[in-house]
Motif scaffolding. Structure first.
Motif, mmCIF file in Angstrom:
data_model
loop_
_atom_site.group_PDB
_atom_site.id
_atom_site.type_symbol
_atom_site.label_atom_id
_atom_site.label_comp_id
_atom_site.label_asym_id
_atom_site.label_seq_id
_atom_site.Cartn_x
_atom_site.Cartn_y
_atom_site.Cartn_z
ATOM 1 N N UNK A 44 0.832 -1.197 0.000
ATOM 2 C CA UNK A 44 0.000 0.000 0.000
ATOM 3 C C UNK A 44 0.873 1.257 0.000
ATOM 4 N N UNK A 45 2.009 1.216 0.679
ATOM 5 C CA UNK A 45 2.927 2.356 0.672
ATOM 6 C C UNK A 45 3.436 2.622 -0.747
ATOM 7 N N UNK A 46 3.857 1.587 -1.437
ATOM 8 C CA UNK A 46 4.332 1.752 -2.813
ATOM 9 C C UNK A 46 3.204 2.254 -3.712
ATOM 10 N N UNK A 47 2.043 1.661 -3.567
ATOM 11 C CA UNK A 47 0.862 2.054 -4.346
ATOM 12 C C UNK A 47 0.558 3.544 -4.163
ATOM 13 N N UNK A 48 0.596 3.997 -2.923
ATOM 14 C CA UNK A 48 0.299 5.401 -2.642
ATOM 15 C C UNK A 48 1.339 6.355 -3.179
ATOM 16 N N UNK A 49 2.615 5.980 -3.062
ATOM 17 C CA UNK A 49 3.678 6.870 -3.510
ATOM 18 C C UNK A 49 3.767 6.921 -5.031
ATOM 19 N N UNK A 50 3.515 5.809 -5.689
ATOM 20 C CA UNK A 50 3.674 5.762 -7.143
ATOM 21 C C UNK A 50 2.566 6.505 -7.881
ATOM 22 N N UNK A 51 1.322 6.283 -7.496
ATOM 23 C CA UNK A 51 0.213 6.856 -8.278
ATOM 24 C C UNK A 51 -0.917 7.418 -7.426
ATOM 25 N N UNK A 52 -0.667 7.645 -6.146
ATOM 26 C CA UNK A 52 -1.769 8.096 -5.290
ATOM 27 C C UNK A 52 -2.872 7.057 -5.228
ATOM 28 N N UNK A 53 -2.465 5.779 -5.089
ATOM 29 C CA UNK A 53 -3.401 4.651 -5.007
ATOM 30 C C UNK A 53 -4.213 4.490 -6.293
ATOM 31 N N UNK A 54 -3.544 4.686 -7.424
ATOM 32 C CA UNK A 54 -4.198 4.501 -8.716
ATOM 33 C C UNK A 54 -4.924 5.716 -9.243
ATOM 34 N N UNK A 55 -4.849 6.831 -8.538
ATOM 35 C CA UNK A 55 -5.559 8.036 -8.977
ATOM 36 C C UNK A 55 -4.877 8.709 -10.161
ATOM 37 N N UNK A 56 -3.564 8.537 -10.288
ATOM 38 C CA UNK A 56 -2.823 9.198 -11.368
ATOM 39 C C UNK A 56 -1.764 8.248 -11.919
#
Length: 281
Positions: free
Chosen positions: A127-139
């Protein structure tokens, strides 16, 4: 591969011809401005077919490919990775991102538990990687991947690396995993909710929900499980810690070579896990 530079003045007759015929067929030399881009693409098309990519795929993927100046500007403007950890992490670990990460960790607890059971990577790290990479898939980014990759493959700064990534992007299309139109992402050619380069997609992408597709763009189970598969394949140790000095921190540097980024992943995962390092070691 950039061909070896030979001076005809220094070489004569049959010796020159033998050397020229011995040189591998390859794309035109790299360039530092858009002037030679079309010629380079024409050479690369032949090279890709020679590497086993079908002509139909090459035509479909590279038709209309264009040099993207904004990609070069972004490639030259990565000073953020030279910031201190305090500066870098303060910018990325906002209260809203932390709160959303905690909510998603709970919402996807069952999925993350299954992924950890299979790959040994805790949900907090994913989840940390997901959030840092794309804002949890938002961008996930909206650059045309073939424009971005071709621009970087032509550019002299890292031409060999991105020539290989461009070939792998063509292989993704050639094998039917994605269409050229579906391949949109960040400026350096990364795709999906955790930003996989084409080479990583081919090596590590998985169809975790078994729907017949390895969809890292729209499918959260596939995106997170593929991220876990990457980490496991690069040495992640089940149950071990991930903070700097612990066994799994070097694996975070395989995800991103910038130490400040690895440190920020670790800090975010600590916040989500409610502790330090998440492991016994």
């Amino acid at each position: 591969m950039k061909p070896t530079s030979l001076s005809p003045v220094a070489l004569k007759g049959g010796f020159l011809l033998s050397l020229l015929f011995a040189l591998p067929a390859s794309a035109a030399p790299c360039g530092r401005d858009p002037a030679g881009f079309e010629s380079w693409v024409a050479g690369f098309r032949s090279e890709a077919v020679g590497e086993g990519v079908s002509e139909a795929t090459v035509d479909a993927a590279l038709r209309g490919v264009s040099y993207n100046r904004s990609v070069i500007l972004r490639d030259r403007a990565q000073g953020i990775f030279h910031q201190s950890f305090e500066q870098f992490s303060r910018r990325l670990l906002s209260p809203s991102r932390i709160a959303k990460g905690k909510a998603l960790l709970q919402r996807h607890a069952a999925l993350l538990g299954r992924i950890e059971q299979e790959y040994g990577v805790p949900g907090a790290v994913l989840v940390a990687i997901w959030g840092l990479e794309t804002g949890f898939g938002a961008d996930n980014g909206n650059f045309r991947s073939f424009d971005a990759l071709a621009t970087l493959a032509y550019d002299c700064r890292r031409s060999e690396r991105f020539r290989a990534e461009l070939l792998d992007a063509l292989r993704i299309v050639d094998r039917g995993y994605m269409s050229p139109a579906q391949m949109r992402g960040d400026w350096a050619g990364e795709i999906g909710q955790t930003q996989f380069l084409p080479s990583s997609y081919l090596k590590y992408a998985v169809d975790f929900d078994r729907d017949g597709k390895r969809d890292l763009i729209r499918n959260i189970p596939d995106a997170l499980a593929s991220t876990a598969n990457f980490l496991k394949a690069n040495g992640w140790r089940r149950g071990a810690g991930w903070d700097e000095g612990q066994p799994n921190f070097p694996v975070l540097l395989e995800w991103n070579k910038a130490r400040v980024y690895g440190e920020t992943i670790a800090r975010f995962a600590d916040m989500l896990a409610g502790g330090s390092g998440g492991g016994a070691e």
